[in-house]
Structures are given as structure tokens and as C-alpha cells.
Design a protein around this motif. Sequence first.
Motif, PDB file in Angstrom:
ATOM      1  N   GLN A 160      -1.878 -17.374  11.048  1.00  0.00           N
ATOM      2  CA  GLN A 160      -2.601 -18.570  11.446  1.00  0.00           C
ATOM      3  C   GLN A 160      -2.358 -19.690  10.426  1.00  0.00           C
ATOM      4  N   PRO A 161      -2.386 -20.937  10.861  1.00  0.00           N
ATOM      5  CA  PRO A 161      -2.220 -22.047   9.906  1.00  0.00           C
ATOM      6  C   PRO A 161      -3.246 -21.967   8.781  1.00  0.00           C
ATOM      7  N   GLY A 162      -2.780 -22.092   7.549  1.00  0.00           N
ATOM      8  CA  GLY A 162      -3.675 -21.992   6.395  1.00  0.00           C
ATOM      9  C   GLY A 162      -3.929 -20.574   5.936  1.00  0.00           C
ATOM     10  N   PHE A 163      -3.216 -19.594   6.526  1.00  0.00           N
ATOM     11  CA  PHE A 163      -3.402 -18.188   6.162  1.00  0.00           C
ATOM     12  C   PHE A 163      -2.051 -17.568   5.815  1.00  0.00           C
ATOM     13  N   LYS A 164      -2.104 -16.460   5.115  1.00  0.00           N
ATOM     14  CA  LYS A 164      -0.897 -15.709   4.781  1.00  0.00           C
ATOM     15  C   LYS A 164      -1.131 -14.238   5.094  1.00  0.00           C
ATOM     16  N   THR A 165      -0.056 -13.496   5.179  1.00  0.00           N
ATOM     17  CA  THR A 165      -0.132 -12.091   5.588  1.00  0.00           C
ATOM     18  C   THR A 165      -0.164 -11.175   4.380  1.00  0.00           C
ATOM     19  N   ILE A 166      -1.092 -10.224   4.426  1.00  0.00           N
ATOM     20  CA  ILE A 166      -1.164  -9.148   3.429  1.00  0.00           C
ATOM     21  C   ILE A 166      -0.665  -7.877   4.101  1.00  0.00           C
ATOM     22  N   GLU A 167       0.434  -7.343   3.612  1.00  0.00           N
ATOM     23  CA  GLU A 167       0.989  -6.122   4.186  1.00  0.00           C
ATOM     24  C   GLU A 167       0.487  -4.907   3.420  1.00  0.00           C
ATOM     25  N   VAL A 168       0.204  -3.850   4.178  1.00  0.00           N
ATOM     26  CA  VAL A 168      -0.280  -2.592   3.590  1.00  0.00           C
ATOM     27  C   VAL A 168       0.667  -1.479   4.055  1.00  0.00           C
ATOM     28  N   PRO A 169       1.829  -1.311   3.409  1.00  0.00           N
ATOM     29  CA  PRO A 169       2.823  -0.334   3.863  1.00  0.00           C
ATOM     30  C   PRO A 169       2.304   1.096   3.885  1.00  0.00           C
TER      31      PRO A 169
END
Length: 311
Positions: free
Chosen positions: A141-150
Motif C-alpha cells: 500500500q502507498p506509504g507502507f513497506k513489506t516485511i517478509e518472514v521466510p
Amino acid sequence: MTDKATGPDGQSPPDPQQTRVFPETEEPAPWWQTAPTTQQPSYPPPEAPPGYQVPGPGGQWPGYPQQVPQQPYYPAQQPFPGYPPPPRSNQAGLIVGIVLAVVALVGAGIAAVALGGSDSSSNQVAATTTVTQTTPAVVAQPGFKTIEVPALGIAYEVPSGWSAGAGPSSHGGLTAYGQAGEGAKYCPGSAYRTLSFVVRSELSDLTAAAQRVAEIAAETGYSNSNSGDRNYTQPNSRTTRAGLAARFVLGTGPWQPSAPGCTTDGYAVYSLAFEGPKGETLVLAIESDRNTTGQMTLDEVGIILDSVRAK
């Protein structure tokens, strides 16, 4: 020796060798006297034009000796006067029928090939071909970033200004993955203004898992809060943008840091339980200080919870 045959009028048939006169009023020979001929189309005997006689049985003209009949003579196959020509076999209709039948058979063969296919190589290709579906990349989403949990096979989003944790850590007896937060030590006595993480749960029931993690987060994240003042909402259903069916619990209560100088006076814990891609129960938890400057908004909470997806 048998008796002579008689005709339907009781008269004996005349002797074929007897010389006969040729009167103009002589009647045609009876039907029983007609000699068999080669098979020709059957027509009723023609009527003679006025002043003419028709041949007798077997083509014998009255007044002449019996002769061995040859083929009856009909000039140029013309019909007898007063009768229509014999019907001809409809060869054109037969040919048209055959052509239509061939066309129908060819059309049926083409349709069978188009629908079922008779080529074994085509069937083999259809049987061995597999379709690979590519999942389109999910844009944060605009203004957000992704946190990946492999380690858990999932990902979720947090506001762009948040910091991601270095790795798994212990949180109230649970191993927390994919940590992210903001407002580290923003005021005395508070480690973070907001902190998010994902844990595994041994509970297969999503409602029970969401309730249990909410309680652990409140007890460990806000240890000096009064347990008697902790409140939890009834678990309710929630579906993420990726279509994950989840159960959600909200825990709230009053809280102030032990060190003076912090304006916060309460907390909120958001707990979302769902089934991970490996079939295990996972819970995304968010701990947030309330009634303080720069606190997380409810809109941000909704975006974070709804962003959970398989990685």
C-alpha cells in the motif's frame, strides 16, 4: 387329357390355326388368351384410334397365322396415344441423396476431430501439457513497506517509517518472527511506541489462538499493568486482502511506564490468528501505546492486519 380351358364368359378359346376374318367390329381377344412376354413395364391395353384394330394376344394381328413373337415394336419408344410416357427413374434425386449423405459423413468426421480429436499425438500433447499459474507480485500500500518472514512463508506490511528487526527473538515465552516497530525509547520506560511480530501457536483453533496470544502480549508487553483492568473483545472473523480467513481479538487496558516523563496512559494489543501456508497456526500481533504523541492510527492497524499473505 385335360379339358379345354374356358374363359370368364364360358366360351372355349378359338383354335389358333383357324383362319379368321378381319371384321371391323371384332372385339379384342380376352385377357386370358394373352401370351406371356418378356418383362416390360405393365400398362393397361391401349385403346385403338377410330378405324384401327389393336394386335391380338402375343402381338398377333387378326386374320394372320400365329407367329413367334419378337419384341413388341414401339416406334422410338413413343407412348401409346392417350397415355402419358412411363415414369423414368429419378437418377438425379438418387445422385443428390448420395452427395448429401457423403457431405453429412464428412461433416460428422470433421466435427469429431474438432471435438474429440483422433490424432494420438494431439492427445499426448494435451495430456502432458501443464499450465503454470504465476501469482502476480503484490505491491505494498502507498506509504507502507513489506516485511517478509521466510521462516513462516508469509509477509505483511508496515508503515514505511518503521524499522525491521534483525531476527527471531523471545517474546513472553514465544518465538517472535518478522519483528518491526517504531518509536524505540521515545519516552522513559517504554521500549517501543509500537511493535509488531508473528508467532506460531500450538492451538489449531484460530479463535483460541488469537485470544491466547492477545493475553500473552498484554502480560509481557505491559507487565506493570493491572491484570484486573484488562479487557478483550469477543473474537470476530476477518478476511485479509489475500483471502486468508482469520480470527481477530483486541485487548486494551490502562498502563503507564514506571519511569516518569511519558504521557501514555494505556495500551492496545491486536491479535490476528490464521492458518499459514505450511498448515500451522500463525498469529500476527501488534502492541501499541495509546494516548500519546505519534501513536498508530486505527487505519494503519487495519492495513497491517489485512496485508498478511503467503510469501
